[in-house]
Design a protein around this motif. Structure first.
Motif, PDB file in Angstrom:
ATOM      1  N   THR A 290     -69.088   6.712  35.675  1.00  0.00           N
ATOM      2  CA  THR A 290     -69.127   5.614  36.636  1.00  0.00           C
ATOM      3  C   THR A 290     -70.124   4.551  36.186  1.00  0.00           C
ATOM      4  O   THR A 290     -71.178   4.863  35.626  1.00  0.00           O
ATOM      5  CB  THR A 290     -69.524   6.127  38.028  1.00  0.00           C
ATOM      6  OG1 THR A 290     -68.482   6.947  38.534  1.00  0.00           O
ATOM      7  CG2 THR A 290     -69.759   4.980  38.994  1.00  0.00           C
ATOM      8  N   SER A 291     -69.809   3.307  36.449  1.00  0.00           N
ATOM      9  CA  SER A 291     -70.747   2.208  36.233  1.00  0.00           C
ATOM     10  C   SER A 291     -71.118   1.598  37.572  1.00  0.00           C
ATOM     11  O   SER A 291     -70.244   1.369  38.421  1.00  0.00           O
ATOM     12  CB  SER A 291     -70.131   1.131  35.328  1.00  0.00           C
ATOM     13  OG  SER A 291     -69.952   1.601  34.017  1.00  0.00           O
ATOM     14  N   VAL A 292     -72.403   1.375  37.769  1.00  0.00           N
ATOM     15  CA  VAL A 292     -72.877   0.677  38.960  1.00  0.00           C
ATOM     16  C   VAL A 292     -73.662  -0.541  38.507  1.00  0.00           C
ATOM     17  O   VAL A 292     -74.284  -0.531  37.442  1.00  0.00           O
ATOM     18  CB  VAL A 292     -73.770   1.595  39.836  1.00  0.00           C
ATOM     19  CG1 VAL A 292     -72.973   2.761  40.390  1.00  0.00           C
ATOM     20  CG2 VAL A 292     -74.965   2.107  39.054  1.00  0.00           C
ATOM     21  N   VAL A 293     -73.606  -1.592  39.290  1.00  0.00           N
ATOM     22  CA  VAL A 293     -74.321  -2.816  38.949  1.00  0.00           C
ATOM     23  C   VAL A 293     -75.542  -2.918  39.841  1.00  0.00           C
ATOM     24  O   VAL A 293     -75.440  -2.887  41.078  1.00  0.00           O
ATOM     25  CB  VAL A 293     -73.425  -4.064  39.114  1.00  0.00           C
ATOM     26  CG1 VAL A 293     -74.222  -5.326  38.831  1.00  0.00           C
ATOM     27  CG2 VAL A 293     -72.224  -3.966  38.187  1.00  0.00           C
ATOM     28  N   THR A 294     -76.703  -3.000  39.235  1.00  0.00           N
ATOM     29  CA  THR A 294     -77.949  -3.155  39.976  1.00  0.00           C
ATOM     30  C   THR A 294     -78.846  -4.122  39.211  1.00  0.00           C
ATOM     31  O   THR A 294     -78.906  -4.084  37.974  1.00  0.00           O
ATOM     32  CB  THR A 294     -78.660  -1.801  40.172  1.00  0.00           C
ATOM     33  OG1 THR A 294     -79.860  -2.002  40.923  1.00  0.00           O
ATOM     34  CG2 THR A 294     -78.995  -1.134  38.856  1.00  0.00           C
ATOM     35  N   GLU A 298     -75.131  -3.655  34.477  1.00  0.00           N
ATOM     36  CA  GLU A 298     -74.193  -2.548  34.625  1.00  0.00           C
ATOM     37  C   GLU A 298     -74.826  -1.282  34.056  1.00  0.00           C
ATOM     38  O   GLU A 298     -75.194  -1.233  32.875  1.00  0.00           O
ATOM     39  CB  GLU A 298     -72.891  -2.847  33.885  1.00  0.00           C
ATOM     40  CG  GLU A 298     -71.867  -1.727  33.985  1.00  0.00           C
ATOM     41  CD  GLU A 298     -70.632  -1.980  33.150  1.00  0.00           C
ATOM     42  OE1 GLU A 298     -69.834  -1.037  32.978  1.00  0.00           O
ATOM     43  OE2 GLU A 298     -70.469  -3.125  32.654  1.00  0.00           O
ATOM     44  N   ARG A 300     -74.168   2.582  33.268  1.00  0.00           N
ATOM     45  CA  ARG A 300     -73.120   3.590  33.112  1.00  0.00           C
ATOM     46  C   ARG A 300     -73.737   4.982  33.050  1.00  0.00           C
ATOM     47  O   ARG A 300     -74.673   5.226  32.289  1.00  0.00           O
ATOM     48  CB  ARG A 300     -72.279   3.339  31.863  1.00  0.00           C
ATOM     49  CG  ARG A 300     -71.097   4.289  31.738  1.00  0.00           C
ATOM     50  CD  ARG A 300     -70.172   3.909  30.615  1.00  0.00           C
ATOM     51  NE  ARG A 300     -70.820   3.935  29.315  1.00  0.00           N
ATOM     52  CZ  ARG A 300     -70.212   4.248  28.167  1.00  0.00           C
ATOM     53  NH1 ARG A 300     -68.914   4.544  28.181  1.00  0.00           N
ATOM     54  NH2 ARG A 300     -70.860   4.230  27.032  1.00  0.00           N
ATOM     55  N   THR A 396     -77.035  -7.182  30.072  1.00  0.00           N
ATOM     56  CA  THR A 396     -75.955  -6.937  31.029  1.00  0.00           C
ATOM     57  C   THR A 396     -75.578  -5.464  31.168  1.00  0.00           C
ATOM     58  O   THR A 396     -74.867  -5.106  32.103  1.00  0.00           O
ATOM     59  CB  THR A 396     -74.689  -7.712  30.616  1.00  0.00           C
ATOM     60  OG1 THR A 396     -74.275  -7.281  29.304  1.00  0.00           O
ATOM     61  CG2 THR A 396     -74.956  -9.209  30.605  1.00  0.00           C
ATOM     62  N   LYS A 397     -76.043  -4.604  30.258  1.00  0.00           N
ATOM     63  CA  LYS A 397     -75.562  -3.231  30.305  1.00  0.00           C
ATOM     64  C   LYS A 397     -76.610  -2.250  29.796  1.00  0.00           C
ATOM     65  O   LYS A 397     -77.361  -2.553  28.862  1.00  0.00           O
ATOM     66  CB  LYS A 397     -74.284  -3.079  29.475  1.00  0.00           C
ATOM     67  CG  LYS A 397     -73.551  -1.766  29.697  1.00  0.00           C
ATOM     68  CD  LYS A 397     -72.143  -1.805  29.135  1.00  0.00           C
ATOM     69  CE  LYS A 397     -71.368  -0.556  29.535  1.00  0.00           C
ATOM     70  NZ  LYS A 397     -69.980  -0.557  29.033  1.00  0.00           N
TER      71      LYS A 397
END
Length: 418
Positions: A290-294, A298, A300, A396-397
């Protein structure tokens, strides 16, 4: 499915009530406590709940939860499916899963490796699905050769049909004890636990992967009916039919899981093309992948519980410009012995920004230092993100690799993402 005896019905009702109360009070999903309560009332409840069903038991060191989810997803083409697809993989969890869906004829149960012989005897499943065996939780688990022997003995005393990974010698040897088997070439990236013949102890010959044989006693890789070609992202079904996988779950390990799932679904009469279509609908399993954005980043989440799992997680990391967070605990579900960290080759992380966290981060830090992998220590994911954003506003990740309880803690911090 036949009607349950009155005592079993009462046990099932009380178990479901306990599970509901557990969920309502925020103590958990109720899978374990519900099963415990039910077993107090009717010790043979698992066997009774299994009667009249067509069950598949799924067991392995790595990939049980994902493969259970994939098989259940495929079987829903046929109707309701009783399953514990979120990981309660001991008899208490099996009882809850079957009690929660008494009308389902088909069922898929993830089974802890140590409990497989017991659950096999109680449930008389149509299929037993075996994928891999490697060292895990050595402080409380038996040696995997002994585990494979227990599997082999239990299978030889049953009429179940085994669906197994022929590329893992321990799994193949165990599966050869069954009267009927379907063999899948599902691959084996981690080979450090499978250099010796499980039959005679001789050194296995592995000159041409995935083929293996023992020059001493003649044990060799069974002939396969199914295979996965990772280079072309293709499932090869019986008769040579080739189907592009194009999964939404990453990596070779999940292609392997999908091949096993397709072979199992075929045992229920499902065509592999339709099975693969349904498997593409899955993008995460109980928070895995799952990836969540906080904070605009992003994040993962990748679960890795042992050396084989960490090797697979490294294989699906994003390019080196993407930082990685490694988190390790040593609670009871993880196993308290962290010596396995020394079996993982961390040199692949050189050149990447690496952070370590978790209760046993100092153990992990020492291991990284030995492999000459620079690292930074932190307490929380958000702390790391704040540090990164201050230095690189355009980031971004981030990838996170964590063992079991560390993974669950991080997942809970983000609302137990699915």
């Amino acid at each position: 499915m036949s009607e349950l005896p009155l005592r079993a019905q009462l046990a099932s009702v009380l178990g479901r009530s306990a599970a509901s109360l557990s969920r309502a009070t925020g103590r958990g999903d109720g899978s374990v406590i519900g099963g415990r309560v039910a077993l107090k009332v009717e010790p043979d409840l698992l066997a009774k709940l299994a009667q009249g069903r067509r069950l598949a038991l799924v067991s392995a060191t790595n990939g049980k939860t994902t493969t259970t989810r994939l098989i259940a997803q495929a079987l829903r083409e046929l109707g309701e499916v009783a399953t514990n697809e979120y990981g309660a993989n001991m008899p208490t969890g099996h009882i809850t899963a079957l009690s929660d869906n008494k009308s389902a004829i088909n069922g898929v149960l993830e089974v802890d490796e140590k409990y497989l012989p017991q659950v096999l005897k109680a449930t008389s499943p149509a299929f037993v699905v075996l994928m891999n065996l490697s060292r895990d939780q050595m402080d409380r688990a038996s040696e995997i050769n002994l585990l494979a022997k227990k599997w082999r003995t239990a299978l030889s005393q049953s009429n179940t049909h085994v669906i197994a990974n022929a590329d893992d010698p321990l799994v193949a040897w165990a599966g050869l004890g069954a009267p009927n088997a379907t063999w899948v070439s599902a691959g084996q990236r981690w080979k450090e636990d499978a250099w010796c013949c499980p039959e005679c102890g001789g050194h296995l010959k592995r000159d041409q992967d995935p083929y293996w044989e023992c020059p001493e006693c003649g044990l060799s890789r069974p002939e396969t009916a199914w295979a996965v070609d990772n280079d072309s992202d293709t499932l090869i079904a019986p008769g040579g039919q080739q189907i592009k996988l194009r999964l939404n779950l990453p990596g070779d390990a999940n292609r392997s899981n999908a091949a096993i799932a397709a072979a199992t679904a075929a045992g229920y009469g499902l065509h592999p093309e339709r099975t693969v279509e349904r498997l593409r609908e899955i993008s995460s399993v109980a928070g895995r992948y799952t990836s969540v954005v906080t904070m605009g980043v992003e994040v993962r989440l990748l679960l890795a519980k042992n050396p084989a799992g960490w090797l697979e997680s490294f294989a699906v990391l994003d390019p080196p410009r993407v930082p990685v967070i490694l988190a390790v605990n040593a609670q009871i579900p993880d196993g308290k012995d962290t010596s396995w960290l020394w079996d993982v080759d961390y040199r692949v992380l050189r050149g990447r920004r690496v952070f370590v966290m978790g209760e046993r981060r100092t153990d992990l830090a020492l291991r990284l230092e030995t492999d000459e992998v620079p690292f930074e220590v932190a307490d929380r994911v958000d702390e790391i993100l704040g540090r990164l954003k201050a230095e690189r506003p355009d980031i971004t990740k981030v990838d996170v690799i964590a063992n079991y309880t560390a993974f669950q803690q991080i997942r809970t911090a983000y609302g137990r993402v699915q």
